[in-house]
Design an enzyme around this catalytic site. Structure first.
Site, PDB file in Angstrom:
ATOM      1  N   LYS A 180      -3.656  -9.714  -9.664  1.00 18.84           N
ATOM      2  CA  LYS A 180      -4.620 -10.106  -8.851  1.00 18.84           C
ATOM      3  C   LYS A 180      -5.747  -9.045  -8.995  1.00 18.84           C
ATOM      4  CE  LYS A 180      -4.946  -8.550  -4.528  1.00 18.84           C
ATOM      5  NZ  LYS A 180      -4.974  -8.322  -3.161  1.00 18.84           N
ATOM      6  N   LYS A 227       0.871  -1.066  -0.039  1.00 19.17           N
ATOM      7  CA  LYS A 227      -0.009  -0.022  -0.038  1.00 19.17           C
ATOM      8  C   LYS A 227       0.872   1.279   0.042  1.00 19.17           C
ATOM      9  CE  LYS A 227      -4.095  -2.214   1.922  1.00 19.17           C
ATOM     10  NZ  LYS A 227      -4.773  -2.415   3.243  1.00 19.17           N
ATOM     11  N   LYS A 234      -9.358  -3.642  -5.809  1.00 15.67           N
ATOM     12  CA  LYS A 234      -9.984  -2.333  -6.068  1.00 15.67           C
ATOM     13  C   LYS A 234      -8.802  -1.445  -6.305  1.00 15.67           C
ATOM     14  CE  LYS A 234     -13.224  -3.639  -2.444  1.00 15.67           C
ATOM     15  NZ  LYS A 234     -13.450  -3.878  -1.102  1.00 15.67           N
TER      16      LYS A 234
HETATM   17  P1  TYM Z   1     -10.694  -7.017   1.375  1.00 13.16           P
HETATM   18  O1  TYM Z   1     -11.775  -6.186   1.511  1.00 13.16           O
HETATM   19  O2  TYM Z   1      -9.417  -6.541   0.792  1.00 13.16           O
HETATM   20  O3  TYM Z   1     -11.196  -8.408   0.681  1.00 13.16           O
HETATM   21  C1  TYM Z   1     -12.284  -9.155   1.276  1.00 13.16           C
HETATM   22  C2  TYM Z   1     -11.876 -10.703   0.918  1.00 13.16           C
HETATM   23  O4  TYM Z   1     -11.764 -10.814  -0.479  1.00 13.16           O
HETATM   24  C3  TYM Z   1     -10.587 -11.761  -0.618  1.00 13.16           C
HETATM   25  N1  TYM Z   1     -10.036 -11.356  -2.186  1.00 13.16           N
HETATM   26  C4  TYM Z   1      -9.605 -12.040  -2.705  1.00 13.16           C
HETATM   27  N2  TYM Z   1      -9.807 -13.305  -3.205  1.00 13.16           N
HETATM   28  C5  TYM Z   1      -9.088 -13.945  -4.257  1.00 13.16           C
HETATM   29  N3  TYM Z   1      -8.784 -13.268  -5.360  1.00 13.16           N
HETATM   30  C6  TYM Z   1      -8.790 -12.011  -5.484  1.00 13.16           C
HETATM   31  N4  TYM Z   1      -8.358 -11.209  -6.269  1.00 13.16           N
HETATM   32  C7  TYM Z   1      -9.200 -11.089  -4.101  1.00 13.16           C
HETATM   33  N5  TYM Z   1      -9.193  -9.882  -3.592  1.00 13.16           N
HETATM   34  C8  TYM Z   1     -10.109 -10.007  -2.472  1.00 13.16           C
HETATM   35  C9  TYM Z   1      -9.721 -11.129   0.498  1.00 13.16           C
HETATM   36  O5  TYM Z   1      -8.853 -12.247   0.656  1.00 13.16           O
HETATM   37  C10 TYM Z   1     -10.762 -11.070   1.501  1.00 13.16           C
HETATM   38  O6  TYM Z   1     -10.912 -12.431   1.940  1.00 13.16           O
HETATM   39  N6  TYM Z   1      -8.334  -6.997   5.702  1.00 13.16           N
HETATM   40  C11 TYM Z   1      -9.458  -7.739   5.188  1.00 13.16           C
HETATM   41  C12 TYM Z   1     -10.793  -7.326   5.940  1.00 13.16           C
HETATM   42  C13 TYM Z   1     -10.761  -7.836   7.350  1.00 13.16           C
HETATM   43  C14 TYM Z   1     -10.779  -9.207   7.605  1.00 13.16           C
HETATM   44  C15 TYM Z   1     -10.835  -9.185   9.150  1.00 13.16           C
HETATM   45  C16 TYM Z   1     -10.856 -10.396   6.780  1.00 13.16           C
HETATM   46  C17 TYM Z   1     -10.776  -7.227   8.500  1.00 13.16           C
HETATM   47  N7  TYM Z   1     -10.837  -7.792   9.537  1.00 13.16           N
HETATM   48  C18 TYM Z   1     -10.979 -10.289   9.904  1.00 13.16           C
HETATM   49  C19 TYM Z   1     -10.829 -11.634   7.733  1.00 13.16           C
HETATM   50  C20 TYM Z   1     -10.791 -11.391   9.097  1.00 13.16           C
HETATM   51  C21 TYM Z   1      -9.548  -6.883   3.850  1.00 13.16           C
HETATM   52  O7  TYM Z   1      -9.013  -6.027   3.583  1.00 13.16           O
HETATM   53  O8  TYM Z   1     -10.143  -7.597   2.732  1.00 13.16           O
END
Ligand code: TYM
Length: 335
Positions: A195, A115, A198
């Site tokens: 990958k 990031k 967003k």
């Molecule tokens: P976030 O919002 O970036 O993504 C949400 C979920 O989507 C999955 N994901 C993907 N999986 C496969 N291929 C991709 N291209 C892809 N893009 C996104 C992410 O792996 C995720 O599972 N930090 C987390 C949010 C969070 C969280 C937590 C998750 C906060 N606290 C506690 C689990 C447990 C996040 O930013 O996900």
């Protein structure tokens, strides 16, 4: 003796439209797992503040994500859906964990480094992101965390933070969580083959439709092979996404056509467009119905917050006692 059900927990940031990476990497697992244990899913609005600071837009983005979850099959009778910020105890646990989390552990977080490399200001909240995420997981006694591959390091860090806390305060308060991945969708590619994310502006939104969806799908990056040439499906971005969206039979058929030649990338994109429409047609319909019932969504989130907060207060109480604080603060208004 019967073993207690698995507790499942995961969250998504409301920082943009949910995309196919979120669906195939995470949300699809959520829906499957709500049948198998006590599932809790949340909208990570505290986390979203690390990258988006927009008071006007945030409430709508939170609501949109709640609608996405519900439209895609999350059933409030089977899973608890809530806003992260409705459980402020999670910030309290973040602090307690931080007192025994080494700086070196946080410095190794690849998502922080990514990031910052992309120009996001390296503020303390961004650096602390994994501690808040560990608190999210540990506060509910979570056994299983369904995620995509990009989150696995955060879950390993959560295990380390729980171990450090237990060692520092000579206690056993937290459950050890494990990540759960779907191998075939652990890293869903975006329209440029990186990958899907967003922050790379390479997503296909789950609920895009009509012209905007068409534009997105048609802009999938391909090489310059002509229609007649034989193509390797595994290097065709349209196929790699199609493989997730379509049935296995449809995917096998497209792979065969690409390999044989006489089937262009444009054909593959058209097939993908159709497969997306078919796969998400019912969910789009459900989402439209839900938009018309704002009170229902509010009620689901309110009930979810109440449930989640009760669980969280129990664990935070134990953590407070473990460090030598009172189990609940003076003047606590908990019933
Ligand atoms: P976030 O919002 O970036 O993504 C949400 C979920 O989507 C999955 N994901 C993907 N999986 C496969 N291929 C991709 N291209 C892809 N893009 C996104 C992410 O792996 C995720 O599972 N930090 C987390 C949010 C969070 C969280 C937590 C998750 C906060 N606290 C506690 C689990 C447990 C996040 O930013 O996900």
């Amino acid at each position: 003796m019967t073993s207690s059900p698995q507790r499942i927990l995961s969250g998504i940031q409301p920082s943009g439209m949910a995309h196919l990476g979120n669906y195939f990497g995470a949300i699809r697992q959520y829906v499957e797992l709500q049948e198998q244990g006590e599932a809790l899913y949340f909208i990570a609005d505290f986390h979203a503040l690390t990258t988006m600071q927009d008071r006007q837009r945030l409430p709508q983005m939170v609501r949109d994500l709640a609608l996405d979850y519900l439209a895609l099959g999350l059933d409030p009778n089977k899973a608890v859906l809530f806003r992260q910020s409705d459980v402020p105890e999670v910030c309290e646990l973040t602090w307690l964990l931080s007192t025994c989390t080494g700086l070196g552990l946080l410095e190794r977080a690849t998502s922080y480094k990514d990031k910052v490399a992309r120009g996001i200001k390296p503020r303390a909240g961004l650096f602390f992101y994994p501690v808040l995420m560990a608190a999210d997981i540990l506060i509910y006694g979570t056994n299983v965390v369904p995620v995509g591959k990009d989150q696995v390091q955060h879950i390993e860090m959560t295990q380390d933070m729980a171990d450090s806390f237990h060692a520092a305060y000579d206690c056993e308060v937290f459950v050890r969580p494990e990540a759960r991945l779907v191998q075939s969708a652990a890293v869903v590619p975006g329209i440029d083959g990186q990958k899907m994310s967003k922050s790379y502006d390479n997503t296909i939104a789950i609920f895009a439709e009509g012209k905007p969806l068409k534009k997105r799908v048609m802009s999938i990056v391909t090489d310059s092979k002509g229609v007649d040439e034989a193509k390797d499906p595994e290097t065709c971005n349209a196929y790699l996404i199609y493989k997730l969206v379509a049935t296995p039979e449809q995917a096998a058929e497209m792979a065969q056509r690409l390999s044989a030649g006489g089937y262009g990338y444009g054909d593959a994109k058209k097939a993908l467009l159709q497969a997306i429409d078919e796969r998400f047609g019912d969910a789009r319909e459900r989402r439209r119905e839900l938009v018309a019932q704002p009170d229902y969504v509010d009620d689901v989130l309110a009930a979810g917050a109440k449930h989640a907060r009760r669980l969280a207060q129990e664990v935070v109480g134990k953590a407070r006692e473990a460090v030598g604080l009172r189990g609940a603060p003076v003047g606590d208004l908990r019933a």
